[in-house]
Design a protein around this motif. Sequence first.
Motif, PDB file in Angstrom:
ATOM      1  N   MET A   1      77.580  42.574  -1.855  1.00 48.82           N
ATOM      2  CA  MET A   1      76.857  42.538  -0.215  1.00 48.82           C
ATOM      3  C   MET A   1      76.515  41.637   0.276  1.00 48.82           C
ATOM      4  O   MET A   1      76.194  40.335   0.538  1.00 48.82           O
ATOM      5  CB  MET A   1      75.017  41.939  -1.717  1.00 48.82           C
ATOM      6  CG  MET A   1      73.945  42.108  -0.585  1.00 48.82           C
ATOM      7  SD  MET A   1      72.482  42.042  -1.907  1.00 48.82           S
ATOM      8  CE  MET A   1      72.380  40.250  -1.660  1.00 48.82           C
ATOM      9  N   SER A   2      76.419  42.146   1.322  1.00 51.47           N
ATOM     10  CA  SER A   2      77.428  41.114   2.220  1.00 51.47           C
ATOM     11  C   SER A   2      75.847  41.370   3.746  1.00 51.47           C
ATOM     12  O   SER A   2      75.394  42.651   4.019  1.00 51.47           O
ATOM     13  CB  SER A   2      78.081  40.694   3.130  1.00 51.47           C
ATOM     14  OG  SER A   2      78.868  42.080   3.568  1.00 51.47           O
ATOM     15  N   THR A   3      75.473  40.507   4.154  1.00 51.47           N
ATOM     16  CA  THR A   3      74.224  40.318   5.787  1.00 51.47           C
ATOM     17  C   THR A   3      74.958  40.990   7.195  1.00 51.47           C
ATOM     18  O   THR A   3      76.100  40.574   7.235  1.00 51.47           O
ATOM     19  CB  THR A   3      73.521  39.810   5.787  1.00 51.47           C
ATOM     20  OG1 THR A   3      72.899  39.059   4.536  1.00 51.47           O
ATOM     21  CG2 THR A   3      72.834  39.195   6.980  1.00 51.47           C
ATOM     22  N   ARG A   4      74.470  41.804   7.069  1.00 54.49           N
ATOM     23  CA  ARG A   4      74.814  41.822   8.794  1.00 54.49           C
ATOM     24  C   ARG A   4      73.371  42.342   9.895  1.00 54.49           C
ATOM     25  O   ARG A   4      72.232  42.493   9.419  1.00 54.49           O
ATOM     26  CB  ARG A   4      75.162  43.861   8.958  1.00 54.49           C
ATOM     27  CG  ARG A   4      76.545  43.815   7.965  1.00 54.49           C
ATOM     28  CD  ARG A   4      76.823  45.390   8.003  1.00 54.49           C
ATOM     29  NE  ARG A   4      75.729  46.335   7.695  1.00 54.49           N
ATOM     30  CZ  ARG A   4      75.792  47.945   7.584  1.00 54.49           C
ATOM     31  NH1 ARG A   4      77.060  48.243   8.144  1.00 54.49           N
ATOM     32  NH2 ARG A   4      74.882  48.249   7.354  1.00 54.49           N
ATOM     33  N   GLY A   5      73.760  41.783  11.252  1.00 57.74           N
ATOM     34  CA  GLY A   5      71.887  41.545  11.797  1.00 57.74           C
ATOM     35  C   GLY A   5      72.596  41.603  13.305  1.00 57.74           C
ATOM     36  O   GLY A   5      73.320  41.529  13.742  1.00 57.74           O
ATOM     37  N   VAL A   6      71.349  41.656  13.728  1.00 60.85           N
ATOM     38  CA  VAL A   6      71.184  41.713  15.460  1.00 60.85           C
ATOM     39  C   VAL A   6      70.115  41.124  16.062  1.00 60.85           C
ATOM     40  O   VAL A   6      69.088  41.122  15.304  1.00 60.85           O
ATOM     41  CB  VAL A   6      70.289  43.248  15.907  1.00 60.85           C
ATOM     42  CG1 VAL A   6      70.929  43.412  17.501  1.00 60.85           C
ATOM     43  CG2 VAL A   6      71.899  44.443  15.558  1.00 60.85           C
ATOM     44  N   PHE A   7      70.524  39.574  16.951  1.00 60.18           N
ATOM     45  CA  PHE A   7      69.720  39.063  16.912  1.00 60.18           C
ATOM     46  C   PHE A   7      69.069  39.268  19.078  1.00 60.18           C
ATOM     47  O   PHE A   7      70.623  39.955  19.688  1.00 60.18           O
ATOM     48  CB  PHE A   7      70.407  37.686  17.047  1.00 60.18           C
ATOM     49  CG  PHE A   7      70.026  37.323  15.811  1.00 60.18           C
ATOM     50  CD1 PHE A   7      69.958  37.657  14.889  1.00 60.18           C
ATOM     51  CD2 PHE A   7      70.761  35.742  16.032  1.00 60.18           C
ATOM     52  CE1 PHE A   7      70.204  36.595  13.354  1.00 60.18           C
ATOM     53  CE2 PHE A   7      70.955  35.021  14.361  1.00 60.18           C
ATOM     54  CZ  PHE A   7      70.807  35.975  13.263  1.00 60.18           C
ATOM     55  N   LEU A   8      68.219  39.667  19.202  1.00 56.95           N
ATOM     56  CA  LEU A   8      67.243  39.598  20.489  1.00 56.95           C
ATOM     57  C   LEU A   8      66.624  38.331  20.515  1.00 56.95           C
ATOM     58  O   LEU A   8      66.081  38.138  20.380  1.00 56.95           O
ATOM     59  CB  LEU A   8      66.777  40.812  20.369  1.00 56.95           C
ATOM     60  CG  LEU A   8      66.440  40.778  22.087  1.00 56.95           C
ATOM     61  CD1 LEU A   8      67.167  41.591  22.933  1.00 56.95           C
ATOM     62  CD2 LEU A   8      65.239  42.253  22.104  1.00 56.95           C
ATOM     63  N   ASN A   9      67.167  37.786  21.938  1.00 54.63           N
ATOM     64  CA  ASN A   9      67.067  36.254  21.920  1.00 54.63           C
ATOM     65  C   ASN A   9      67.002  36.002  23.030  1.00 54.63           C
ATOM     66  O   ASN A   9      67.459  36.930  24.012  1.00 54.63           O
ATOM     67  CB  ASN A   9      68.670  34.762  21.983  1.00 54.63           C
ATOM     68  CG  ASN A   9      68.173  34.704  20.212  1.00 54.63           C
ATOM     69  OD1 ASN A   9      67.862  35.371  19.033  1.00 54.63           O
ATOM     70  ND2 ASN A   9      69.954  34.517  19.613  1.00 54.63           N
ATOM     71  N   PHE A  10      66.240  35.390  23.574  1.00 54.46           N
ATOM     72  CA  PHE A  10      65.536  35.032  24.964  1.00 54.46           C
ATOM     73  C   PHE A  10      65.405  33.730  25.125  1.00 54.46           C
ATOM     74  O   PHE A  10      65.063  32.268  24.558  1.00 54.46           O
ATOM     75  CB  PHE A  10      63.699  35.596  24.726  1.00 54.46           C
ATOM     76  CG  PHE A  10      63.660  37.200  24.505  1.00 54.46           C
ATOM     77  CD1 PHE A  10      64.084  37.671  26.154  1.00 54.46           C
ATOM     78  CD2 PHE A  10      62.839  36.980  23.792  1.00 54.46           C
ATOM     79  CE1 PHE A  10      64.224  39.261  25.520  1.00 54.46           C
ATOM     80  CE2 PHE A  10      63.050  39.038  23.864  1.00 54.46           C
ATOM     81  CZ  PHE A  10      63.453  40.455  24.535  1.00 54.46           C
ATOM     82  N   THR A  11      66.380  33.169  25.815  1.00 56.99           N
ATOM     83  CA  THR A  11      66.097  31.601  25.967  1.00 56.99           C
ATOM     84  C   THR A  11      66.317  30.612  27.008  1.00 56.99           C
ATOM     85  O   THR A  11      66.176  31.832  28.419  1.00 56.99           O
ATOM     86  CB  THR A  11      67.734  31.321  26.266  1.00 56.99           C
ATOM     87  OG1 THR A  11      68.212  31.838  24.713  1.00 56.99           O
ATOM     88  CG2 THR A  11      68.548  29.856  26.063  1.00 56.99           C
ATOM     89  N   PHE A  12      65.419  29.815  27.313  1.00 54.65           N
ATOM     90  CA  PHE A  12      64.944  29.282  28.722  1.00 54.65           C
ATOM     91  C   PHE A  12      65.576  28.232  28.637  1.00 54.65           C
ATOM     92  O   PHE A  12      64.758  26.904  27.727  1.00 54.65           O
ATOM     93  CB  PHE A  12      63.062  28.985  28.260  1.00 54.65           C
ATOM     94  CG  PHE A  12      62.740  30.489  27.316  1.00 54.65           C
ATOM     95  CD1 PHE A  12      62.075  30.886  28.829  1.00 54.65           C
ATOM     96  CD2 PHE A  12      62.538  30.848  26.347  1.00 54.65           C
ATOM     97  CE1 PHE A  12      60.854  32.324  28.626  1.00 54.65           C
ATOM     98  CE2 PHE A  12      61.551  32.022  26.191  1.00 54.65           C
ATOM     99  CZ  PHE A  12      60.830  32.759  27.599  1.00 54.65           C
TER     100      PHE A  12
END
Length: 235
Positions: A223-234
Amino acid sequence: MKKLFIAIALLVFTQNVSAQLFTKEKVQNLQNFDKPRFSWGYILGLNFYDFNFDYTADRLDPDVLHNESIGFSVGLLGNMRINDYLDLRLEPMVTFNTRTLTFDNPLFSENFEREREVKSTYVHVPLLLKISTKRINNIKPFIIGGVSTSLNLSSNADNPDDNSSGEFRMKNNTNYYEIGFGIDLYLYYFKFTPSIRGVFAMNDELVPDNDPNSPWTSTIDKMSTRGVFLNFTFQ
């Protein structure tokens, strides 16, 4: 002649508009922003975590269904400039997410047997290489990739109870590889960077139940994680 004149006028107008939009140089904001060797910032974002299951040879049909939800992330950015096109970035962050697993097993008749709510709080630390294009006026597209590690503060790894007592357990530490893209926007007072990144675990995260014939975990090989990150960097 009138039609020819109109056609020529439209052609000239179109060329002028094209030149204005795509070739005309604009005043650049923050012209020296990327010159220092080191820079800092902070990150706010959304995350979407999922699980990927591999099953044992005696179970070919999936028996774990998963319902994902959107979580949020907050973190810091440390950036080291290598040259005009390469940057090395450290982005420690804390991410929060909840996933619901449903075990499709005919032995289970009640929801408390079938369903497990997996609440995860990760301390997530990626080390990334950012490859940028040449700056175009006030924008600079880039691709980014690297490796990361995380500490799951909600793993239940050391809990002696397992699914027979309603406790779903995961390992404390996970390693990932990451790849994504984004765009630097040079605004008047600061640099704003939206980016999207895929995150893929490299190791098994499941802590099996104490019973080797457990109806919850015995058929799961990995069992392994998959993910999507939507990041906003300042910055």
